[in-house]
Design an enzyme around this catalytic site. Structure first.
Site, PDB file in Angstrom:
ATOM      1  N   HIS A 102       0.672  58.136  22.855  1.00 17.04           N
ATOM      2  CA  HIS A 102       1.557  56.961  22.742  1.00 17.04           C
ATOM      3  C   HIS A 102       2.929  57.333  23.291  1.00 17.04           C
ATOM      4  CE1 HIS A 102       4.027  53.801  21.049  1.00 17.04           C
ATOM      5  NE2 HIS A 102       2.913  53.095  20.918  1.00 17.04           N
ATOM      6  N   GLU A 175       0.375  50.530  28.428  1.00 15.40           N
ATOM      7  CA  GLU A 175       1.559  50.037  27.731  1.00 15.40           C
ATOM      8  C   GLU A 175       2.808  50.398  28.529  1.00 15.40           C
ATOM      9  OE1 GLU A 175       0.882  49.652  23.263  1.00 15.40           O
ATOM     10  OE2 GLU A 175       1.142  51.784  23.591  1.00 15.40           O
TER      11      GLU A 175
END
Ligand code: PEP
Length: 261
Positions: A102, A175
């Site tokens: 992430h 993302e």
């Protein structure tokens, strides 16, 4: 090339939220009460490690999966790794999937490719699924470097031992870093082009990745999710902020699955 139909996912990344276990349990019981149409896709929530056992317990006997936000880089299942939880420990308490890479971990913990490779291999060895997060920064986006950045981030998959044996346990979450928590989202057509490119790249890694779902993440909410769901290049969404309020998350997930039907 016609794109194969892939599994659909709505995943809530709770990050370091909420502030108490009681609030986390309340959020879980509100989400648990929702009738998600899981015939059309899978719902997963990813609480903080501190709340993981309770949320796994809360979701047992439901179709909602519970995953964790990270696993340790070390292949040792126990040992002197302060602050780390090994994939073996996560799997043992019932976490089925983990995020890896992430952008907040890449930024705040300077995670290297070597560490990410080790994390993915540890998760796979312990029969956990991996949601590998990739994405470009605003500067990279503005310089037109998105695809180069993503290829570099995806190249680590070439180093994963026996990747093809775990192909069904891999999800890619695209993302853009500049879209996370900012309320800014790229055009759906831009995301589509990126996802098509990721599809092509994955096939250069291994044929078995033809079924790998590609999710979009970054400021997805109940109002903008339908537009993403309408694209057959977007197999799901990874949601941060909007996953912390049960009715927003429910409405977002229901809209996503209803649009995919
Ligand atoms: C995330 O952190 O993965 C994310 C997508 O956050 P948000 O939905 O809040 O932008």
């Amino acid at each position: 090339m016609t794109r194969v139909t892939k599994d659909n996912w709505v995943i809530g990344n709770w990050k370091s939220n909420p502030s108490s276990l009681t609030q986390a349990k309340n959020l879980a019981s509100e989400i648990k009460a929702v009738d998600f149409d899981t015939n059309h896709g899978q719902v997963m929530v990813m609480p903080t490690n501190l709340h993981l056992t309770s949320i796994i317990d809360a979701m047992k006997d439901t179709a909602i999966l519970v995953g964790c936000q990270d696993v340790s880089f070390t292949s040792d299942s126990v040992g002197a790794y302060t602050g780390d939880c090994s994939a073996e420990q996560m799997q043992a308490i019932g976490a089925k999937w983990t995020l890896v890479g992430h952008s907040e971990r890449r930024t705040y913990h300077q995670e290297s490719d070597k560490q990410l490779i080790a994390k993915i291999e540890n998760a796979f060895k312990n029969n956990m699924g991996v949601v590998l997060c990739i994405g470009e920064t605003l500067t990279e986006y503005e310089k037109g470097q998105t695809l180069n950045v993503l290829h570099k981030q995806l190249a680590i998959l070439k180093e994963i031992n026996k990747l093809k044996n775990h192909a069904k346990k891999l999800i890619i979450a695209y993302e853009p870093v500049w879209a996370i928590g900012t309320g800014k989202v790229p055009q759906v057509t831009e995301v589509e082009k990126v996802h098509q490119n990721i599809d092509d790249y994955l096939l250069t890694v291994h044929d078995s990745l033809i079924q790998t779902p590609i999710l979009y993440g970054g400021s997805v909410n109940a109002d903008n999710v339908e537009a993403f769901a309408q694209s057959n290049c977007i197999d799901g969404v990874l949601v941060g902020g909007a996953s912390l309020v049960a009715d927003k998350f429910a409405s977002l997930a229901k809209t996503f699955f209803a649009t995919k039907k």
